[in-house]
Design an enzyme around this catalytic site. Structure first.
Site, PDB file in Angstrom:
ATOM      1  N   LYS A 112      -6.614  -4.406  12.250  1.00 40.49           N
ATOM      2  CA  LYS A 112      -5.710  -3.453  11.594  1.00 40.49           C
ATOM      3  C   LYS A 112      -5.093  -2.491  12.600  1.00 40.49           C
ATOM      4  O   LYS A 112      -3.932  -2.086  12.449  1.00 40.49           O
ATOM      5  CB  LYS A 112      -6.448  -2.688  10.494  1.00 40.49           C
ATOM      6  CG  LYS A 112      -6.889  -3.559   9.320  1.00 40.49           C
ATOM      7  CD  LYS A 112      -5.707  -4.303   8.735  1.00 40.49           C
ATOM      8  CE  LYS A 112      -6.120  -5.308   7.690  1.00 40.49           C
ATOM      9  NZ  LYS A 112      -4.966  -6.120   7.202  1.00 40.49           N
ATOM     10  N   ARG A 125      12.788  -1.595  19.577  1.00 39.39           N
ATOM     11  CA  ARG A 125      13.978  -2.426  19.331  1.00 39.39           C
ATOM     12  C   ARG A 125      15.075  -1.639  18.606  1.00 39.39           C
ATOM     13  O   ARG A 125      16.076  -2.200  18.179  1.00 39.39           O
ATOM     14  CB  ARG A 125      13.593  -3.656  18.504  1.00 39.39           C
ATOM     15  CG  ARG A 125      12.634  -4.603  19.212  1.00 39.39           C
ATOM     16  CD  ARG A 125      12.367  -5.817  18.348  1.00 39.39           C
ATOM     17  NE  ARG A 125      13.541  -6.658  18.226  1.00 39.39           N
ATOM     18  CZ  ARG A 125      13.847  -7.372  17.141  1.00 39.39           C
ATOM     19  NH1 ARG A 125      13.064  -7.315  16.067  1.00 39.39           N
ATOM     20  NH2 ARG A 125      14.924  -8.118  17.111  1.00 39.39           N
ATOM     21  N   HIS A 135       6.056   1.659   4.996  1.00 42.69           N
ATOM     22  CA  HIS A 135       5.527   0.907   6.138  1.00 42.69           C
ATOM     23  C   HIS A 135       4.451   1.707   6.869  1.00 42.69           C
ATOM     24  O   HIS A 135       3.362   1.194   7.145  1.00 42.69           O
ATOM     25  CB  HIS A 135       6.673   0.559   7.094  1.00 42.69           C
ATOM     26  CG  HIS A 135       6.236  -0.142   8.338  1.00 42.69           C
ATOM     27  ND1 HIS A 135       6.121  -1.516   8.423  1.00 42.69           N
ATOM     28  CD2 HIS A 135       5.854   0.341   9.549  1.00 42.69           C
ATOM     29  CE1 HIS A 135       5.701  -1.843   9.629  1.00 42.69           C
ATOM     30  NE2 HIS A 135       5.531  -0.739  10.336  1.00 42.69           N
ATOM     31  N   HIS A 138       1.324   2.281   4.686  1.00 40.73           N
ATOM     32  CA  HIS A 138       0.554   1.037   4.563  1.00 40.73           C
ATOM     33  C   HIS A 138      -0.361   0.841   5.769  1.00 40.73           C
ATOM     34  O   HIS A 138      -1.554   0.554   5.619  1.00 40.73           O
ATOM     35  CB  HIS A 138       1.519  -0.137   4.420  1.00 40.73           C
ATOM     36  CG  HIS A 138       0.847  -1.478   4.382  1.00 40.73           C
ATOM     37  ND1 HIS A 138       0.122  -1.914   3.298  1.00 40.73           N
ATOM     38  CD2 HIS A 138       0.782  -2.480   5.298  1.00 40.73           C
ATOM     39  CE1 HIS A 138      -0.363  -3.124   3.543  1.00 40.73           C
ATOM     40  NE2 HIS A 138       0.025  -3.479   4.751  1.00 40.73           N
ATOM     41  N   LYS A 195      10.949 -14.644   1.645  1.00 43.03           N
ATOM     42  CA  LYS A 195      10.664 -13.229   1.915  1.00 43.03           C
ATOM     43  C   LYS A 195      10.454 -12.470   0.604  1.00 43.03           C
ATOM     44  O   LYS A 195       9.551 -11.638   0.482  1.00 43.03           O
ATOM     45  CB  LYS A 195      11.816 -12.601   2.701  1.00 43.03           C
ATOM     46  CG  LYS A 195      11.549 -11.183   3.159  1.00 43.03           C
ATOM     47  CD  LYS A 195      12.691 -10.671   4.020  1.00 43.03           C
ATOM     48  CE  LYS A 195      12.399  -9.253   4.500  1.00 43.03           C
ATOM     49  NZ  LYS A 195      13.513  -8.718   5.328  1.00 43.03           N
ATOM     50  N   THR A 199       6.852 -10.558  -0.969  1.00 44.92           N
ATOM     51  CA  THR A 199       6.747  -9.230  -1.583  1.00 44.92           C
ATOM     52  C   THR A 199       6.058  -9.314  -2.935  1.00 44.92           C
ATOM     53  O   THR A 199       5.245  -8.459  -3.285  1.00 44.92           O
ATOM     54  CB  THR A 199       8.144  -8.592  -1.734  1.00 44.92           C
ATOM     55  OG1 THR A 199       8.795  -8.559  -0.471  1.00 44.92           O
ATOM     56  CG2 THR A 199       8.032  -7.172  -2.274  1.00 44.92           C
TER      57      THR A 199
END
Length: 266
Positions: A112, A125, A135, A138, A195, A199
């Site tokens: 994790k 990036r 995000h 999580h 994708k 989800t």
């Protein structure tokens, strides 16, 4: 639970115990949060985005292989009965069982932590739009939940049910990420429904985890404060992914349906 720890645990596990102390975990997560929200974006402000393609491929492949290993170990530790999530279980009494329980728990903790690299890659990036609140929440919360699995687990092997489901989802998710990183744009577009399905899988796992949680509360003895925190985290993640699903897929689909067809403009 603490009394069940074997004094003969491997040296790597004993070393890992140091890094799962609260102060160490909090320090790592604080540095992560600071970098991905402030230091990282400031660092990249005057720099071109890094490609990092090989790092992305290596990271995704590592996650897939690691999750397959986690699934295999959970099946061993639970005697292939992990899907009977309503049953109350301890962690067993044999030295080998206890050793593999904690070895796996520490491995997942490090796994994790390695997932935090995902957000770092986004920042380097210049994909800061992907560093969403969902995000970051999580990744932060999953580390704390594994910390609880190691130090404050009152549900025995049954606590691995959520990890088992999450690992299955991650095998599909990181396989998709790996393929998307090497495929051309046409193939990536063709894989768009995949994708969306991932989800849905994520939301389904959270729903199943909540069902198991209810069973554990009703049928077994569960620590109150840990249960409250675990429930809050899972509910928060379910809501976050549900909101993401609606905004990313449902809204775009409605816009697509409302847009005029090519024939209308002729």
């Amino acid at each position: 639970m603490e009394a069940s720890k074997s004094a003969s645990l491997p040296a790597v596990v004993q070393i890992s115990e140091v890094y799962t102390e609260p102060y160490c975990m909090i320090t790592i997560l604080s540095l992560y949060l600071y970098f991905v929200t402030k230091a990282g974006p400031q660092f990249m402000e005057v720099r071109k985005a890094y490609e990092l393609k090989w790092l992305i491929l290596a990271h995704n492949l590592f996650q897939v292989v690691s999750c397959v290993y986690v699934i295999k170990e959970i099946l061993f530790i639970t005697d292939n009965s992990i899907l009977y999530f309503w049953k109350c279980r301890d962690i067993g009494s044999s030295p080998e069982h206890v050793r593999r329980y904690y070895s796996l728990a520490f491995f997942i903790f490090w796994l994790k932590l390695s997932e935090l690299l995902e957000t770092v890659i986004f920042v380097l990036r210049k994909k800061q739009n992907q560093v969403s609140k969902l995000h970051v929440f999580h990744h932060l919360s999953t580390v704390t939940l594994i910390y609880m699995l190691i130090n404050h687990n009152g549900n025995g092997d049954a606590a691995y049910f959520s990890v088992f489901l999450n690992s299955i989802v991650h095998v599909f998710m990181y396989s998709y990420y790996f393929l998307a990183a090497v495929a051309d744009k046409k193939l990536v577009q063709a894989l768009w429904p995949v994708k969306k399905s991932i989800t849905v899988m994520q939301m389904t796992q959270f729903a199943l985890i909540l069902v198991q949680l209810v069973c554990q509360i009703v049928l077994c003895t569960t620590p109150l404060y840990h249960t409250i925190y675990f429930t809050a985290v899972i509910v928060g993640m379910f809501y976050g992914f549900f909101d993401f699903y609606n905004s990313a897929y449902q809204v775009s689909q409605r816009c697509k349906n409302l847009s005029p067809s090519p024939e209308v403009g002729k």
